[in-house]
Design a protein around this motif. Structure first.
Motif, PDB file in Angstrom:
ATOM      1  N   GLU A 164     -80.504   6.904 -15.254  1.00 14.11           N
ATOM      2  CA  GLU A 164     -81.072   6.874 -13.999  1.00 14.11           C
ATOM      3  C   GLU A 164     -80.156   5.997 -13.037  1.00 14.11           C
ATOM      4  OE1 GLU A 164     -85.714   5.415 -12.851  1.00 14.11           O
ATOM      5  OE2 GLU A 164     -84.595   4.180 -14.159  1.00 14.11           O
ATOM      6  N   SER A 285     -79.020  12.753  -3.054  1.00 17.17           N
ATOM      7  CA  SER A 285     -79.503  14.251  -3.169  1.00 17.17           C
ATOM      8  C   SER A 285     -78.665  15.233  -3.770  1.00 17.17           C
ATOM      9  CB  SER A 285     -79.869  14.663  -1.729  1.00 17.17           C
ATOM     10  OG  SER A 285     -80.389  16.161  -1.607  1.00 17.17           O
ATOM     11  N   GLU A 288     -78.453  14.450  -7.559  1.00 18.40           N
ATOM     12  CA  GLU A 288     -79.524  14.967  -8.531  1.00 18.40           C
ATOM     13  C   GLU A 288     -79.759  16.341  -8.395  1.00 18.40           C
ATOM     14  OE1 GLU A 288     -83.067  12.773  -6.513  1.00 18.40           O
ATOM     15  OE2 GLU A 288     -82.233  10.644  -7.261  1.00 18.40           O
ATOM     16  N   GLY A 289     -79.239  17.141  -7.489  1.00 18.64           N
ATOM     17  CA  GLY A 289     -79.561  18.660  -7.387  1.00 18.64           C
ATOM     18  C   GLY A 289     -78.562  19.185  -8.069  1.00 18.64           C
ATOM     19  N   PHE A 291     -77.613  17.904 -11.098  1.00 17.82           N
ATOM     20  CA  PHE A 291     -77.890  17.712 -12.558  1.00 17.82           C
ATOM     21  C   PHE A 291     -79.216  18.616 -12.711  1.00 17.82           C
ATOM     22  CE2 PHE A 291     -74.722  14.563 -12.298  1.00 17.82           C
ATOM     23  CZ  PHE A 291     -74.120  14.962 -13.756  1.00 17.82           C
ATOM     24  N   LEU A 292     -79.976  18.799 -11.741  1.00 16.22           N
ATOM     25  CA  LEU A 292     -81.133  19.503 -11.997  1.00 16.22           C
ATOM     26  C   LEU A 292     -80.999  20.972 -12.185  1.00 16.22           C
ATOM     27  CD1 LEU A 292     -83.481  18.077  -9.268  1.00 16.22           C
ATOM     28  CD2 LEU A 292     -83.984  17.883 -11.687  1.00 16.22           C
ATOM     29  N   GLU A 293     -79.996  21.393 -11.621  1.00 13.38           N
ATOM     30  CA  GLU A 293     -79.438  22.946 -11.662  1.00 13.38           C
ATOM     31  C   GLU A 293     -79.014  23.080 -13.227  1.00 13.38           C
ATOM     32  OE1 GLU A 293     -76.539  24.075  -8.840  1.00 13.38           O
ATOM     33  OE2 GLU A 293     -77.877  23.738  -7.248  1.00 13.38           O
ATOM     34  N   GLU A 295     -80.502  21.867 -15.953  1.00 10.03           N
ATOM     35  CA  GLU A 295     -81.827  21.947 -16.595  1.00 10.03           C
ATOM     36  C   GLU A 295     -82.061  23.403 -17.137  1.00 10.03           C
ATOM     37  OE1 GLU A 295     -84.666  19.601 -15.167  1.00 10.03           O
ATOM     38  OE2 GLU A 295     -83.555  17.641 -15.660  1.00 10.03           O
TER      39      GLU A 295
END
Length: 295
Positions: A164, A285, A288-289, A291-293, A295
């Protein structure tokens, strides 16, 4: 020395043959390493002569000032970090330390951090954020320490908090997988703007032996697990898990650490230059974007 030179001059055919044999050996070495299997690359990543944290810090940075402790429990020697300068620019360097010999490996717990190691990393990242310093992490761990004492002190929570902290930084964060990037113990220092990997490093959710033990109940099938998990830098770049491969000298970084360090310095210079123009909100931004991709 002069006598040796005179001998070579008197026998040019011997010099030419020696040069030809050297070139052939170099080509065979390059061809062999180009065809390494994922399991063989795992073994190279674990090679004891590869450049590790101390050598990389000495070769890449100046004025390194290590900082100790998590201000809660103790000072975990599996993760070391502190202020430094990269090509004159102030940065924060954090990385896993495996140790160079048996006493060193025991002292550094083979690079397997306990909760206090990750909490120290969090403290240093927050300090870097406060002073506007880029963070560079050098990742080389089989995984976080799985002992009862680590679990009792909140190992999972510490890893999650460290991940985090990486994602929330308002300064550039570059992670380099220099050897083994094992499980959450690696991700806790590698949720970065740019994830770089040495050519013969590996990065996976579990060790090949651990995966084989779960799937086939036999660590002997580690080679099959390494193939299935796509642990190599080339696989991970193709899958979009990392951003850049730092290619190693022929035969691996362990054969020419100085050249490997030079190549890593060039990559770090380029990545820091590209990230320097981004505002804190843009960095968060984009990070985070990315690492979200995944998932």
């Amino acid at each position: 020395m002069h006598r040796h030179a005179a001998t070579l001059a008197a026998h040019p055919e011997g010099t030419a043959e020696a040069r030809m044999l050297t070139e052939r050996a170099d080509k065979l070495l390059a061809d062999t390493y180009a065809r390494l299997t994922p399991w063989e690359r795992t073994l190279v990543a674990r090679h004891p002569q590869r450049p590790r944290f101390a050598q990389l810090v000495a070769g890449l940075f100046t004025d390194f000032l290590p900082l100790s402790g998590d201000r809660t429990f103790g000072d975990d020697q599996a993760i070391i970090g502190g202020f430094a300068r990269f090509e004159g620019r102030k940065v924060m360097v954090i990385g896993h330390v495996k140790g160079e010999d048996t006493p060193g490996r025991l002292r550094h717990n083979f690079g397997m951090a306990r909760p206090e190691g990750y909490r120290k990393a969090i403290r240093l990242m927050e300090l870097a954020d406060r002073f506007g310093l880029p963070v560079i992490t050098l990742v080389d761990t089989p995984g976080a320490f799985p002992g009862v004492d680590a679990e009792a002190r909140g190992q999972a929570e510490a890893i999650a908090r460290s991940t985090e902290a990486c994602l929330g930084l308002g300064v550039p964060l570059i992670a380099v997988i220099i050897g083994e990037g094992g499980s959450g113990g690696a991700v806790a220092l590698a949720a970065a703007d740019r994830v770089l990997m040495f050519e013969h490093a590996v990065y996976s959710v579990i060790s090949p032996e651990g995966c084989a033990s779960i799937l086939w109940r036999s660590a002997a099938r580690a080679a099959d697990a390494a193939e299935a998990m796509r642990v190599t830098a080339a696989d991970l770049l193709r899958l979009g898990v990392i951003h850049r491969i730092v290619y190693e000298p022929s035969g691996g970084a362990q054969r020419n650490p100085a050249e490997a360090i030079k190549r890593l310095a060039l990559a770090l210079r380029a990545e820091l230059g590209a990230l320097a123009a981004l505002a804190p909100a843009e960095l968060r931004s984009a990070r985070e974007g990315f690492f979200l991709e995944l998932e």
